[in-house]
Every structure is written in C-alpha cells, then in structure tokens.
Design an enzyme around this catalytic site. Structure first.
Site, PDB file in Angstrom:
ATOM      1  N   ASP A  27       0.794  -1.244   0.000  1.00  0.00           N
ATOM      2  CA  ASP A  27       0.000   0.000   0.000  1.00  0.00           C
ATOM      3  C   ASP A  27       0.822   1.289   0.000  1.00  0.00           C
ATOM      4  O   ASP A  27       0.518   2.225   0.740  1.00  0.00           O
ATOM      5  CB  ASP A  27      -0.954   0.014   1.201  1.00  0.00           C
ATOM      6  N   LYS A 113      -6.743  -5.107  -3.255  1.00  0.00           N
ATOM      7  CA  LYS A 113      -7.519  -5.643  -2.128  1.00  0.00           C
ATOM      8  C   LYS A 113      -8.430  -4.553  -1.599  1.00  0.00           C
ATOM      9  O   LYS A 113      -8.199  -3.370  -1.848  1.00  0.00           O
ATOM     10  CB  LYS A 113      -6.577  -6.117  -1.017  1.00  0.00           C
ATOM     11  N   CYS A 152      -1.960  -2.472   7.633  1.00  0.00           N
ATOM     12  CA  CYS A 152      -1.852  -3.433   6.538  1.00  0.00           C
ATOM     13  C   CYS A 152      -0.536  -4.200   6.536  1.00  0.00           C
ATOM     14  O   CYS A 152      -0.513  -5.384   6.181  1.00  0.00           O
ATOM     15  CB  CYS A 152      -2.123  -2.730   5.214  1.00  0.00           C
TER      16      CYS A 152
END
Ligand code: VGL
Ligand code: ZN
Length: 206
Positions: A27, A113, A152
């Site tokens: 990310d 995702k 994450c």
C-alpha cells in the site's frame, strides 16, 4: 545465488536471495503519504527505500508484488459509512495511485484488495489471490514492508507467518499511522512475536 546485503536486527548477516523469495510492498499509495487523506509522515521515504529494495530483488531473480488498497465509493471502513477512516484509496482516484517515487521493476505484479464493500481487508492476503500466486511461483520466503506498519503491514505479516512462509519485516521501509502513540512499535513487537524476522535494508552497502 546473489547476496542482498542487509543488516539483520538480531545478528549481523546477509540474505541470499533466490527465485523462491518474494518482496511484498504494501500500500505505498498517495493517500498514505503526505498530502493524502490518511498520511504517514514518512511515506515518501518509504517509497524511495522500497524502490531500491525492489530493484535489488528483481536483479537477483526474486519476485516483486505490490498491494494496492482499492476501495469502492462509500466503503464500510469510511467514516461516512460508520467506519474508522476518512475516505481513502477510492478505486480510480489519484489517492489510490502508487506514490510517484515508488518505481517498480519490470515483471512486478499488482495485488488489489479492499474491493469488497463490507470487508476491511487490511491484509494483502485477504480478499485477494496473493497466497495462490506465491504458491504458484514456489515462493517460500516473503519480505514485507510499506504502509502502514500498524494496519496493513501488520496484518499481511501475521497472515504470511500463519500460512507458513518464512517471513521478514523490512523494518527501515515501513511507516505507522500511530492512531495511539506507540502503535507502530507495538505492531513490530507483535510481528516478531508471531515469528517474523526484522531486517534492515542497508543502503550504504546495497
Ligand atoms: C490501511 C487503514 C485503512 C493500510 C488501509 O494500508 O495500512 N490502513 N486502509
Ligand atoms: Zn483501506
């Protein structure tokens, strides 16, 4: 077999990368970097370090994956829908793009995702086919860094450990949101407690 020169946090040593190793960059997107809606202060530095790490992996024949938080408008994790976060990483928006200083080598693979409106997929393994892709590529060791340490990255590392990958945290290429101060440090302890090994990418020798 080439050597990735790293400084291990626990003992001075080096990692020999092989084609069974994978880097998972979590990310590194505009919304998690300064100027974004959910910014980590050191996001741009993480992007620059990750770029160097990714090229080392690629040059040594190891694989490079980059996850992308990829939410539909009105996702359940957004405040407007009763979730904890400001809107971020909305599909197709500028905030969802990778940071401009994250440059990825040829052959990298992107894992999206967070597409399911009702599930907050913090882990790169949730709501994605990352596990299948790693298995199909015969990957045994997974190296994880990116954003954010306390969400994450944490959940991706915990899942990698649980699945049974030998799991490394690239600890100088992560950054925390720190909703409560110390969250990032506590996340690192939790990852190490789950079996992950913390390493540092040493840019002076790499
Ligand atoms: C993340 C909060 C919400 C992350 C994603 O990438 O760590 N954090 N969505
Ligand atoms: Zn998100």
């Amino acid at each position: 077999m080439a050597r990735l020169r790293c400084t291990w946090s626990s003992w001075g040593n080096a990692v020999n990368l092989t084609t069974q190793d994978a880097l998972v960059i979590v990310d590194v997107q505009n919304d998690f970097c300064p100027g974004g809606s959910l910014a980590v202060a050191t996001g741009a530095e993480v992007a620059r370090t990750m770029t160097r790490v990714a090229y080392v992996f690629s040059e040594q024949g190891a694989r490079v994956y980059a996850t992308q938080d990829w939410h539909p408008v009105g996702h359940s994790s957004f405040k407007e829908s009763g979730g904890p976060w400001p809107p971020h990483c909305v599909q197709g928006s500028q905030g969802a793009e990778f940071h401009p200083e994250l440059n990825l080598p040829d052959g990298h693979e992107i894992i999206k995702k967070g597409n399911d409106p009702s599930v907050d997929a913090y882990s790169g393994f949730l709501d994605s086919n990352l596990e299948e892709r790693l298995n199909a590529a015969d990957v045994t060791r997974v190296f994880v860094g990116g954003l954010a340490t306390d969400y994450c990255v944490l959940n991706t590392v915990l899942d990698a450990c649980r699945i049974g990958f030998e799991t490394y945290l690239v600890s100088d290429a992560i950054g925390a949101v720190n909703v409560r101060s110390g969250d990032g440090e506590r996340a690192i302890e939790e990852m190490i407690g789950a079996g992950a090994k913390a390493i540092r990418f040493d840019d002076e020798v790499a």
